[in-house]
Design a protein around this motif. Sequence first.
Motif, PDB file in Angstrom:
ATOM      1  N   ILE A 156       0.823  -1.215   0.000  1.00 27.89           N
ATOM      2  CA  ILE A 156       0.000   0.000   0.000  1.00 27.89           C
ATOM      3  C   ILE A 156       0.855   1.263   0.000  1.00 27.89           C
ATOM      4  CG2 ILE A 156      -1.753   1.280   1.290  1.00 27.89           C
ATOM      5  CD1 ILE A 156      -2.697  -1.405   2.430  1.00 27.89           C
ATOM      6  N   SER A 157       1.879   1.285   0.845  1.00 32.37           N
ATOM      7  CA  SER A 157       2.672   2.506   1.028  1.00 32.37           C
ATOM      8  C   SER A 157       3.859   2.610   0.086  1.00 32.37           C
ATOM      9  CB  SER A 157       3.173   2.583   2.469  1.00 32.37           C
ATOM     10  OG  SER A 157       4.087   1.522   2.743  1.00 32.37           O
ATOM     11  N   GLY A 158       4.359   1.463  -0.394  1.00 27.84           N
ATOM     12  CA  GLY A 158       5.558   1.476  -1.218  1.00 27.84           C
ATOM     13  C   GLY A 158       6.819   1.755  -0.418  1.00 27.84           C
ATOM     14  N   LYS A 159       6.759   1.576   0.919  1.00 26.01           N
ATOM     15  CA  LYS A 159       7.895   1.886   1.785  1.00 26.01           C
ATOM     16  C   LYS A 159       8.291   0.655   2.604  1.00 26.01           C
ATOM     17  CE  LYS A 159       5.906   6.494   2.390  1.00 26.01           C
ATOM     18  NZ  LYS A 159       5.234   7.399   3.359  1.00 26.01           N
TER      19      LYS A 159
ATOM     20  N   GLY B   2       5.793  -6.447  -2.339  1.00 26.95           N
ATOM     21  CA  GLY B   2       6.128  -5.078  -2.696  1.00 26.95           C
ATOM     22  C   GLY B   2       4.926  -4.305  -3.212  1.00 26.95           C
ATOM     23  N   PRO B   3       5.140  -3.061  -3.650  1.00 30.74           N
ATOM     24  CA  PRO B   3       4.031  -2.226  -4.143  1.00 30.74           C
ATOM     25  C   PRO B   3       3.415  -2.797  -5.414  1.00 30.74           C
ATOM     26  CG  PRO B   3       6.164  -1.185  -4.552  1.00 30.74           C
ATOM     27  CD  PRO B   3       6.427  -2.355  -3.667  1.00 30.74           C
TER      28      PRO B   3
ATOM     29  N   ASP C 237       1.860  -1.002  -7.984  1.00 35.63           N
ATOM     30  CA  ASP C 237       1.871  -0.187  -9.198  1.00 35.63           C
ATOM     31  C   ASP C 237       3.248   0.312  -9.613  1.00 35.63           C
ATOM     32  OD1 ASP C 237      -0.919  -0.436  -9.290  1.00 35.63           O
ATOM     33  OD2 ASP C 237      -1.159   1.259  -7.911  1.00 35.63           O
ATOM     34  N   SER C 238       4.279  -0.057  -8.902  1.00 34.38           N
ATOM     35  CA  SER C 238       5.616   0.432  -9.243  1.00 34.38           C
ATOM     36  C   SER C 238       6.667  -0.533  -8.719  1.00 34.38           C
ATOM     37  CB  SER C 238       5.848   1.828  -8.647  1.00 34.38           C
ATOM     38  OG  SER C 238       5.777   1.781  -7.227  1.00 34.38           O
ATOM     39  N   LEU C 239       7.857  -0.453  -9.306  1.00 29.27           N
ATOM     40  CA  LEU C 239       8.968  -1.281  -8.869  1.00 29.27           C
ATOM     41  C   LEU C 239       9.701  -0.594  -7.727  1.00 29.27           C
ATOM     42  CD1 LEU C 239      10.370  -2.357 -12.351  1.00 29.27           C
ATOM     43  CD2 LEU C 239       9.338  -3.877 -10.680  1.00 29.27           C
ATOM     44  N   LEU C 240       9.993  -1.349  -6.673  1.00 34.46           N
ATOM     45  CA  LEU C 240      10.765  -0.825  -5.559  1.00 34.46           C
ATOM     46  C   LEU C 240      12.244  -1.041  -5.890  1.00 34.46           C
ATOM     47  CD1 LEU C 240       9.671  -1.405  -1.884  1.00 34.46           C
ATOM     48  CD2 LEU C 240      11.859  -0.450  -2.550  1.00 34.46           C
ATOM     49  N   GLN C 241      12.993   0.045  -5.988  1.00 33.34           N
ATOM     50  CA  GLN C 241      14.359  -0.002  -6.503  1.00 33.34           C
ATOM     51  C   GLN C 241      15.373  -0.277  -5.393  1.00 33.34           C
ATOM     52  OE1 GLN C 241      14.986   3.654  -8.675  1.00 33.34           O
ATOM     53  NE2 GLN C 241      13.727   2.980 -10.399  1.00 33.34           N
TER      54      GLN C 241
ATOM     55  N   TYR D 171      11.789  -4.856  -7.702  1.00 33.00           N
ATOM     56  CA  TYR D 171      10.717  -5.846  -7.581  1.00 33.00           C
ATOM     57  C   TYR D 171       9.405  -5.159  -7.235  1.00 33.00           C
ATOM     58  CZ  TYR D 171      10.627  -5.388  -2.475  1.00 33.00           C
ATOM     59  OH  TYR D 171      10.476  -4.905  -1.203  1.00 33.00           O
ATOM     60  N   GLN D 172       8.316  -5.899  -7.406  1.00 31.26           N
ATOM     61  CA  GLN D 172       6.998  -5.401  -7.024  1.00 31.26           C
ATOM     62  C   GLN D 172       6.100  -6.577  -6.657  1.00 31.26           C
ATOM     63  OE1 GLN D 172       4.589  -3.553 -10.087  1.00 31.26           O
ATOM     64  NE2 GLN D 172       5.317  -4.933 -11.691  1.00 31.26           N
ATOM     65  N   TYR D 173       4.876  -6.248  -6.304  1.00 32.83           N
ATOM     66  CA  TYR D 173       3.863  -7.230  -5.913  1.00 32.83           C
ATOM     67  C   TYR D 173       3.755  -8.312  -6.997  1.00 32.83           C
ATOM     68  CZ  TYR D 173      -0.590  -8.728  -3.852  1.00 32.83           C
ATOM     69  OH  TYR D 173      -1.591  -9.449  -3.242  1.00 32.83           O
TER      70      TYR D 173
END
Length: 405
Positions: free
Chosen positions: A104-107, A118-119, A121-125, A381-383
């Motif tokens: 949800i938070s991407g953090k 992971g999030p 809608d976006s890749l966590l770098q 990576y992401q959800y």
Amino acid sequence: MSFKSIILDMKGELGSISRKGFDVKFGYGMRSRSHRVVQDSSVPVDAFKQSCWANMPPELLRDVLMRIEASESTWPPRKNVVACAGVCRNWREIMKEIVKTPEISGKLTFPISLKQPGPRDSLLQCFIKRNRSNHTYYLYLGLNQASNDDGKFLLAARKCRRPTCTDYIISLNGDDVSKGSSTYIGKLRSNFLGTKFTIYDAQPPNGGARVTKSRSTRLINVKQVSPRVPAGNFPVSHISYELNVLGSRGPRRMQCIMDAIPASSIEPGGVAPTQTEFLHSNLDTFPSLPFFRSKSTRLESFQSGPLSGHKDGMLVLRNKSPRWHEQLQCWCLNFNGRVTVASVKNFQLVASAENGVSGQEHENVILQFGKVGKDVFTMDYQYPISAFLAFAICLSSFDTKIACE
């Protein structure tokens, strides 16, 4: 006194308590106590009771903590959020409600965030640094676009060669990477050829998970051992690299079967299992002992040959096929500027067509890994996979593959 001044004063008070009693790095490179600052209540309560925040009304306290969480959105300032959770049990429960999961938070905030998807809608770098001298790999959260920044330490892994396999021990503590450590969270194990890998989680990913048995449980009465025993080995993913029998040149082909993640998780509205806390070790539930070297009894069986064997209901990931670039005379993938050095280790994972997905869901990159410098690699990576799973999958790319090159 303005509300902003209250928050600033509160942060100063937390910093004073933190310096006196404990480190707020929650296992990210700590030299002691690892992530216990978030989970244990052994903090200097006396120092806190003497402060002006001891008798704050619950509504005002929640409001202040919510503002701190909202204002400290990036590292290193986000350590104040972790410090709040380490003050006492009451504050910790409030912070656990306020801080949302990475989905949800991407953090990434608490250690358990590394086990959560992971999030969406976006890749966590992130990026990985390799230390060749001690066979250790370090995962960092990227703090800016530079690939050589200092980053925020997340996980560490150490390569351990065995006669018939290779283990990568994964830990929350970069200075204590061993299976006997209280910060051990899992491992990656390969076969002799380096073509088949199994990711083991130290704690059950869901209620129905089964721990693999170990010979060590038959060598000693578990009640005679210290009660703080690391958890068992729960297989959560299987990675396969296709054999290159003819020795032809070309990109590797890999497949990942996510045992604990349903295929429906990548569909709109799909849900992946999410761990909410690290479970306390229990002798009856987790019989694997760290005091003896032993071979885990595998619940799965690997078969040689081309990639096959899709398991019903489980999410299957495959590497995205690169295209041949005539002018450059090489295989190419679009990493959107995140990879700058050509390497056979580089890959992108997408949902396999065997999952029944099509269109955009099939094209979304769930994990990408590539080289950007000497012993420096990016990992995004992401959800629906977590940082722990992503890191373990990337470690498989480092391992020597006798039959795949």
